[in-house]
Design an enzyme around this catalytic site. Structure first.
Site, PDB file in Angstrom:
ATOM      1  N   GLY A   1       5.716   3.816   2.568  1.00  0.00           N
ATOM      2  CA  GLY A   1       4.709   3.976   3.425  1.00  0.00           C
ATOM      3  C   GLY A   1       5.257   3.655   5.081  1.00  0.00           C
TER       4      GLY A   1
ATOM      5  CB  THR B   1       7.019  -3.578   3.438  1.00  0.00           C
ATOM      6  OG1 THR B   1       5.706  -3.483   2.920  1.00  0.00           O
ATOM      7  CG2 THR B   1       7.640  -4.804   3.373  1.00  0.00           C
TER       8      THR B   1
ATOM      9  CG  ASP C   1       2.041  -4.086   1.924  1.00  0.00           C
ATOM     10  OD1 ASP C   1       1.011  -4.156   2.524  1.00  0.00           O
ATOM     11  OD2 ASP C   1       2.372  -3.290   1.035  1.00  0.00           O
TER      12      ASP C   1
ATOM     13  N   GLY D   1      -2.890  -4.302   1.912  1.00  0.00           N
ATOM     14  CA  GLY D   1      -2.298  -5.475   0.945  1.00  0.00           C
ATOM     15  C   GLY D   1      -2.660  -5.532  -0.312  1.00  0.00           C
ATOM     16  NE  ARG D   2       0.223  -1.462  -4.281  1.00  0.00           N
ATOM     17  CZ  ARG D   2      -0.186  -0.253  -4.217  1.00  0.00           C
ATOM     18  NH1 ARG D   2      -1.514  -0.258  -5.205  1.00  0.00           N
ATOM     19  NH2 ARG D   2       0.044   0.770  -3.545  1.00  0.00           N
TER      20      ARG D   2
ATOM     21  CD  GLU E   1      -4.580  -1.686   0.102  1.00  0.00           C
ATOM     22  OE1 GLU E   1      -5.215  -0.635   0.141  1.00  0.00           O
ATOM     23  OE2 GLU E   1      -3.211  -1.717  -0.018  1.00  0.00           O
TER      24      GLU E   1
ATOM     25  CE1 TYR F   1      -2.036   6.385   4.820  1.00  0.00           C
ATOM     26  CE2 TYR F   1      -1.448   8.346   5.902  1.00  0.00           C
ATOM     27  CZ  TYR F   1      -1.398   7.697   4.622  1.00  0.00           C
ATOM     28  OH  TYR F   1      -0.851   8.024   3.554  1.00  0.00           O
TER      29      TYR F   1
ATOM     30  CD  GLN G   1      -4.071  -1.449   7.686  1.00  0.00           C
ATOM     31  OE1 GLN G   1      -4.064  -2.613   7.868  1.00  0.00           O
ATOM     32  NE2 GLN G   1      -4.527  -0.694   6.683  1.00  0.00           N
ATOM     33  NE  ARG G   2       1.135   4.259   6.661  1.00  0.00           N
ATOM     34  CZ  ARG G   2       0.986   4.623   5.236  1.00  0.00           C
ATOM     35  NH1 ARG G   2       0.924   3.615   4.444  1.00  0.00           N
ATOM     36  NH2 ARG G   2       1.286   5.778   5.041  1.00  0.00           N
TER      37      ARG G   2
END
Length: 414
Positions: free
Chosen positions: A12, A141, A143, A190-191, A246, A296, A298-299
């Protein structure tokens, strides 16, 4: 003239990954007596398999410099999982064939945990195939879940965006709550790790300040406890603002918003926790609500990126070239936080064999006892990462982002 560099972006996008690309290319150009051409992979590692290598020498110095202010992945990205060398030797033989044809001596892969695994596999395969290749992983990342580095480039900027968006949306909800919306839910990425959701709590200065509830993947979700918290918050303050990752799971460890679809790495496709929570609130409490998914946005939000984040991303790209020329190999670069009253950092490294596929989740002492907010220790860790503004240049009211020519090198293989 030295060997050429192959640089690629993977996974990503972030608001600052192109700053790392800028660092690699600008630094390599300063060492033209030791390094040849910087080739960039067209859509990550797929650029090697398709022999689509972008020749960055066609790009002007001004356009390369503009990468520092441009979001997304300038050369294209991918999610592609390499099989183990023993499972499919032919994949690696193909890679080596392309590298030999284009005189590649350096491999820089810019990505997260899966990308570091790819870099490690390639470094091991090249050793087995007796092909000299310097392999360096450049971390990236949003994350923030890579181990051995204090933080990950991309996280500081997404954290800044989420913290600001939470504050702004909370003001909106508060002013409408007397006769309209009572509950607002912001869904963030955030997986497995709740770092991004945690950033939503940075604006809380005193008890009662929004967000009132943060939902982390690290804390099992209890519907009854959640609804009681929402009801109590609305009773006390007139409204309730929620930031939800998420990757929120139930108390048995199952993703609440799991769609059943998986990507190339076997990761479950997530998204949709906000409407699930909103439905829960409306069904059981009857409260008027709104929800939003940062997704998308946010990133990609380079317009409000953290200066510290941009600086670190660039420094890692620069260091990749410098470490390679110094003989370093089979490593991932790291950001090391220095102790002291001020926030200081330096670039370090860790063997790829240690970092591949190791996740860095939020420690329990970063989440409050109730499980719905961050602690001061967490605030102390995240706050420096969002500091500073690094606005892109503007024209006619809009940021000026660069689109490179991305001219492919001539293919040398049939």
């Amino acid at each position: 003239m030295g060997k050429n560099i192959f640089y690629a972006q993977s996974g990503g996008a972030t608001a600052v990954i192109n700053a790392s690309a800028c660092g690699v290319i600008e630094t390599a150009r300063k060492h033209s007596s030791q390094i040849g051409t910087v080739f960039a992979g067209h859509n990550g590692i797929l650029g090697v398999f398709n022999e689509k290598l972008i020749d960055t020498s066609h790009e002007s110095a001004a356009d390369i410099a503009a990468l520092r202010y441009t979001p997304a992945c300038a050369f294209g990205s991918c999610r592609f999982k390499l099989k183990d060398f023993k499972q499919d030797r032919s994949q690696y033989e193909k890679l080596v064939e392309v590298f030999k044809a284009h005189e590649i001596g350096y491999f820089f892969y810019n990505g997260g945990g899966d990308s570091q695994d790819t870099t490690f596999k390639i470094s091991e395969a090249c050793r087995e195939l007796n092909f000299p290749l310097t392999c360096i992983g450049i971390p990236k990342t949003i994350d923030n879940d890579l181990s051995f580095t204090d933080n990950c480039p991309g996280f500081g900027s997404v954290a800044k965006y989420v913290a600001i968006s939470t504050q702004e949306a909370a003001l909106d909800v508060a002013c409408m709550s007397a006769s309209s919306t009572k509950v607002f839910i912001l869904e963030v990425m955030g997986r497995h790790a709740g770092w991004i959701a945690a950033a939503g709590g940075l604006g809380t200065e005193k008890v009662g300040d929004p967000p009132h509830i943060i939902l982390f993947p690290e804390i099992g979700f209890n519907p009854e406890k959640f609804l009681a918290k929402v009801k109590d918050t609305v009773t006390r303050h007139g409204y309730c603002v929620i930031v939800a990752s998420e990757g929120v799971r139930d108390e048995h460890g199952k993703f609440i918003s799991e769609s059943g679809v998986t990507d190339a790495f076997g990761h479950h496709q997530l998204g949709g926790i906000a409407p699930i929570l909103a439905n829960l609130v409306y069904t059981h409490l009857g409260l008027k609500h709104h929800w939003a998914v940062a997704d998308y946005l946010q990133r990609a939000a380079r317009h409000i990126a953290s200066k510290n984040d941009v600086d670190q991303a660039y420094a890692l790209g620069k260091a990749a070239v410098e470490f390679a020329l110094a003989g370093k190999n089979n490593i991932m670069l790291t950001i090391d936080r220095l102790t002291g009253p001020e926030y200081l950092w330096k670039i370090g490294s860790v063997p790829l064999s240690q970092v591949a596929n190791v996740e860095f989740k939020m420690p329990r002492h970063f989440i409050d006892e109730e499980g719905y907010h961050i602690t001061e220790a967490c605030r102390h860790y995240i706050s420096p990462l969002i500091l500073g503004e690094c606005y892109p240049p503007y024209k006619n009211g809009l940021p000026q982002y660069v689109r490179l020519k991305n001219i492919l090198a001539e293919k040398k293989l049939k």
